[in-house]
Scaffold this motif. Structure first.
Motif, mmCIF file in Angstrom:
data_model
loop_
_atom_site.group_PDB
_atom_site.id
_atom_site.type_symbol
_atom_site.label_atom_id
_atom_site.label_comp_id
_atom_site.label_asym_id
_atom_site.label_seq_id
_atom_site.Cartn_x
_atom_site.Cartn_y
_atom_site.Cartn_z
ATOM 1 N N LEU A 1 9.700 -64.190 -14.330
ATOM 2 C CA LEU A 1 9.243 -65.362 -13.574
ATOM 3 C C LEU A 1 9.324 -66.612 -14.441
ATOM 4 N N ARG A 2 8.914 -66.481 -15.698
ATOM 5 C CA ARG A 2 8.957 -67.624 -16.613
ATOM 6 C C ARG A 2 10.397 -68.051 -16.901
ATOM 7 N N ASP A 3 11.273 -67.077 -17.100
ATOM 8 C CA ASP A 3 12.676 -67.407 -17.377
ATOM 9 C C ASP A 3 13.295 -68.192 -16.218
ATOM 10 N N ASN A 4 13.041 -67.731 -14.996
ATOM 11 C CA ASN A 4 13.552 -68.443 -13.818
ATOM 12 C C ASN A 4 13.010 -69.871 -13.769
ATOM 13 N N LEU A 5 11.701 -69.969 -13.976
ATOM 14 C CA LEU A 5 11.043 -71.261 -13.797
ATOM 15 C C LEU A 5 11.419 -72.249 -14.896
ATOM 16 N N ASN A 6 11.654 -71.753 -16.096
ATOM 17 C CA ASN A 6 12.072 -72.645 -17.178
ATOM 18 C C ASN A 6 13.389 -73.349 -16.864
ATOM 19 N N ILE A 7 14.232 -72.700 -16.076
ATOM 20 C CA ILE A 7 15.487 -73.331 -15.656
ATOM 21 C C ILE A 7 15.251 -74.240 -14.450
ATOM 22 N N ILE B 1 2.544 -71.223 -5.651
ATOM 23 C CA ILE B 1 1.668 -70.068 -5.905
ATOM 24 C C ILE B 1 1.445 -69.840 -7.406
ATOM 25 N N GLY B 2 1.639 -70.882 -8.217
ATOM 26 C CA GLY B 2 1.547 -70.697 -9.662
ATOM 27 C C GLY B 2 0.341 -71.317 -10.329
ATOM 28 N N ARG B 3 -0.577 -71.904 -9.528
ATOM 29 C CA ARG B 3 -1.705 -72.636 -10.108
ATOM 30 C C ARG B 3 -3.003 -72.285 -9.390
ATOM 31 N N LYS B 4 -4.087 -72.902 -9.833
ATOM 32 C CA LYS B 4 -5.378 -72.848 -9.137
ATOM 33 C C LYS B 4 -5.719 -74.262 -8.674
ATOM 34 N N LYS C 1 2.486 -63.770 -10.896
ATOM 35 C CA LYS C 1 3.006 -62.408 -10.720
ATOM 36 C C LYS C 1 2.213 -61.659 -9.657
ATOM 37 N N LYS C 2 0.895 -61.757 -9.715
ATOM 38 C CA LYS C 2 0.038 -61.035 -8.772
ATOM 39 C C LYS C 2 0.323 -61.481 -7.332
ATOM 40 N N ARG C 3 0.436 -62.789 -7.125
ATOM 41 C CA ARG C 3 0.700 -63.303 -5.774
ATOM 42 C C ARG C 3 2.109 -62.917 -5.303
ATOM 43 N N THR C 4 3.076 -62.958 -6.217
ATOM 44 C CA THR C 4 4.437 -62.544 -5.857
ATOM 45 C C THR C 4 4.455 -61.081 -5.438
ATOM 46 N N GLN C 5 3.747 -60.243 -6.161
ATOM 47 C CA GLN C 5 3.692 -58.821 -5.818
ATOM 48 C C GLN C 5 3.003 -58.594 -4.482
ATOM 49 N N LYS D 1 3.620 -85.084 -8.933
ATOM 50 C CA LYS D 1 3.570 -85.960 -10.094
ATOM 51 C C LYS D 1 4.453 -85.383 -11.201
ATOM 52 N N PRO D 2 4.854 -86.228 -12.159
ATOM 53 C CA PRO D 2 5.662 -85.725 -13.273
ATOM 54 C C PRO D 2 4.935 -84.675 -14.118
ATOM 55 N N THR D 3 3.625 -84.563 -13.936
ATOM 56 C CA THR D 3 2.834 -83.609 -14.720
ATOM 57 C C THR D 3 2.817 -82.197 -14.131
ATOM 58 N N ASP D 4 3.542 -81.962 -13.026
ATOM 59 C CA ASP D 4 3.660 -80.600 -12.475
ATOM 60 C C ASP D 4 4.734 -79.863 -13.278
ATOM 61 N N THR D 5 4.325 -79.337 -14.431
ATOM 62 C CA THR D 5 5.261 -78.781 -15.401
ATOM 63 C C THR D 5 4.981 -77.301 -15.668
ATOM 64 N N VAL D 6 5.938 -76.642 -16.310
ATOM 65 C CA VAL D 6 5.877 -75.196 -16.521
ATOM 66 C C VAL D 6 4.660 -74.784 -17.338
ATOM 67 N N ASP D 7 4.258 -75.610 -18.294
ATOM 68 C CA ASP D 7 3.128 -75.244 -19.156
ATOM 69 C C ASP D 7 1.811 -75.133 -18.394
ATOM 70 N N LYS D 8 1.752 -75.680 -17.152
ATOM 71 C CA LYS D 8 0.530 -75.592 -16.349
ATOM 72 C C LYS D 8 0.494 -74.313 -15.490
ATOM 73 N N ILE D 9 1.602 -73.588 -15.423
ATOM 74 C CA ILE D 9 1.681 -72.403 -14.561
ATOM 75 C C ILE D 9 0.897 -71.242 -15.183
ATOM 76 N N GLU D 10 0.128 -70.544 -14.339
ATOM 77 C CA GLU D 10 -0.616 -69.345 -14.757
ATOM 78 C C GLU D 10 0.196 -68.128 -14.313
ATOM 79 N N PHE D 11 0.994 -67.604 -15.235
ATOM 80 C CA PHE D 11 2.031 -66.644 -14.874
ATOM 81 C C PHE D 11 1.483 -65.282 -14.420
ATOM 82 N N GLU D 12 0.356 -64.858 -14.945
ATOM 83 C CA GLU D 12 -0.230 -63.601 -14.463
ATOM 84 C C GLU D 12 -0.649 -63.731 -13.002
#
Length: 501
Positions: A38-44, A377-380, A475-479, A461-472
């Motif tokens: 998920l992180r690899d995809n999103l980094n691109i 589906i990557g944040r709170k 993953k749970k929501r994707t599953q 906003k420009p601050t919607d960036t990968v470092d803010k994503i909660e990857f666990e």
């Protein structure tokens, strides 16, 4: 009797064992959805190189190429134009209209669009008009119907935006050129509002239909500064309000004669939905669409809006799910129903990609039994600051009570996430049911489930960036979506549609 009870128990045990075995198979493929992938995809997808993925731009097309390449490497079918030239791209034209020349000329004085006034509507290829302006107070319906207003412009004093929409609809039916109204009560208030709305009125509007082909171009509404209002009508806004309150004749208010020209220019662009398909087995004529949108809002004020959560998270999710289902096919555990994965373009411009697909489906819409749509589906969000176990669901019960029950049962069997239905309330002011790509399926009476984490301070906003994503959590929501799709793809019966839009 005893033999019957033993037989019943044996059959129940066998069915339970089969269910356990089926669950084990689903779990096997769900576990191929990993944080690293998920992180690899999103980094691109959310990299600066893709420049915010705005519809029709180079960055959006780079994202489309990345998604289609992933579908191809996983062995998904290229389902577009299969009889002619297999493709992952459903390409279509869009029309981008942006402000061009705009002015109001009163005697020898000229007022400029987006400085002295703002406008909305569809003024394409419009010639300079000389129009009579008719004062109609607060814009009551009976005042419109008392006289012939065809080819004229009307001034109303009304701050109720809901009523203004009704006035504009009425004006259109009566062939009125435009509705003029003040944007603010004072000049300082007008300047303050201008700093907030100027970008909105100057931005490019993208549509599926060519506005230049409209037979009668309309301006719609013209929002004036208080200074321009007074110069045009000879009275200040407060004096006009006092006139209305005193119930004096509106015909006594005489506007100065004026000419105006307000235009937009149009250019054609191309964009593409990205589709990948896994064909089912014995129920392959029934289709489940799993979707997201992969476009975002591009560059604003020189800053890239990477859109990691909106909707890089959903795009990464469907790429991972497609890979999981593709692996199941390779292992001989393919789905009974056909799965169609769609990454839509143009969502941020008004759900345009999904609207185009609904109007030009590659498989008849009556064969689509459900749409599972993902958007963020990557944040709170603020109401769930410490909850790593929730997701908002919208629409699951709107058309099919059975779909809602299946969704709940899948969640109970595998996760027990907190399924939050706050946005599912028909009276919720955000009206989320109508604001993402699932709506173009729901309006065709196809049951939908929409998955989202809700809004957060970095939205658009420009601050919607990968470092803010909660990857666990991602993953749970994707599953959860994967398990729901797995159940829908393999059960005997399609969800019953027991309600209609």
């Amino acid at each position: 009797m005893r033999l019957f009870s033993l037989a019943t128990l044996l059959i129940s045990s066998m069915l339970f064992a089969q269910q356990v075995e089926k669950s084990k198979i689903a779990i096997k493929y769900a576990e191929t959805i990993t944080v690293d992938d998920l992180r690899d995809n999103l980094n691109i997808l959310a990299s600066d190189a893709l420049e915010g993925r705005e519809t029709g731009t180079r960055g959006q097309k780079m994202a489309a190429a990345f998604i289609s390449s992933d579908f191809e490497s996983n062995g998904l079918l290229a389902p577009v134009d299969r009889e002619i030239n297999d493709s992952y791209f459903q390409t279509f034209k869009l029309f981008a209209s942006s402000p061009a020349e705009g002015y109001i000329r009163i005697n020898d004085k000229t007022y400029t669009a987006n400085t002295d006034f703002f406008y909305s509507g569809n003024p394409i290829n419009m010639e300079e008009l000389e129009s009579k302006l008719v004062f109609l107070g607060t814009g009551e319906r009976e005042d419109f119907l008392k006289q012939d207003l065809r080819g004229k412009s009307v001034f109303v004093l009304n701050k109720d935006m809901q009523k203004m929409r009704g006035i504009l609809h009425l004006a259109d039916s009566l062939s009125i050129n435009a509705i003029f109204t003040p944007l603010a009560q004072t000049e300082s208030e007008f300047q303050n509002i201008t700093t907030r709305v100027k970008g909105f009125f100057e931005q490019t509007q993208i549509t599926l239909s060519d506005p230049a082909q409209v037979k009668t171009p309309t301006i719609g509404s013209v929002y004036l500064s208080p200074q321009l209002t007074e110069f045009l009508l000879g009275k200040s806004i407060s004096e006009l309000q006092a006139w209305i309150d005193s119930k004096k004749s509106y015909k006594s208010i005489k506007a100065k004669p004026f000419k105006y020209k307000i235009n937009k220019k149009v250019k054609t662009i191309e964009s593409e939905n990205v589709l990948g398909m896994i064909e089912g087995t014995d129920l392959k004529d029934e289709v489940i669409v799993i979707s997201c949108h992969y476009d975002h809002i591009g560059i604003t004020n020189g800053e890239i809006n990477n859109g990691a959560d909106d909707d890089g998270s959903g795009t990464s999710a469907i790429m991972e799910m497609s890979e999981a289902f593709a692996q199941a096919v390779k292992d001989g555990n393919g789905p009974r129903r056909t799965l169609l994965f769609i990454a839509f373009t143009g969502e941020e411009k008004g759900l345009l990609g999904s609207e185009h697909y609904a109007d030009h489906p590659i498989i008849p819409l009556e064969n689509t039994i459900v749409n599972l749509n993902i958007d963020m589906i990557g944040r709170k969000d603020d109401p769930h600051p410490n909850n790593d176990n929730y997701v908002y669901l919208v629409g699951s019960d709107k058309l099919s009570g059975q779909l809602h029950n299946i969704s709940e049962a899948v969640n109970s069997a595998y996760f027990n996430l907190d399924l939050d239905y706050t946005y599912n309330d028909e009276n919720h002011p955000d009206r989320i049911y109508y604001r993402s790509d699932h709506w173009n399926f729901a309006k065709n009476n196809i049951p939908v489930i929409f998955y989202t984490n809700g809004f957060h301070p970095d939205y658009h906003k420009p601050t919607d960036t990968v470092d803010k994503i909660e990857f666990e959590l991602l993953k749970k929501r994707t599953q959860l979506v994967f398990y729901t799709a797995w159940e829908l793809a393999n059960r005997n019966d399609r969800p019953l549609v027991d309600k209609k839009n």
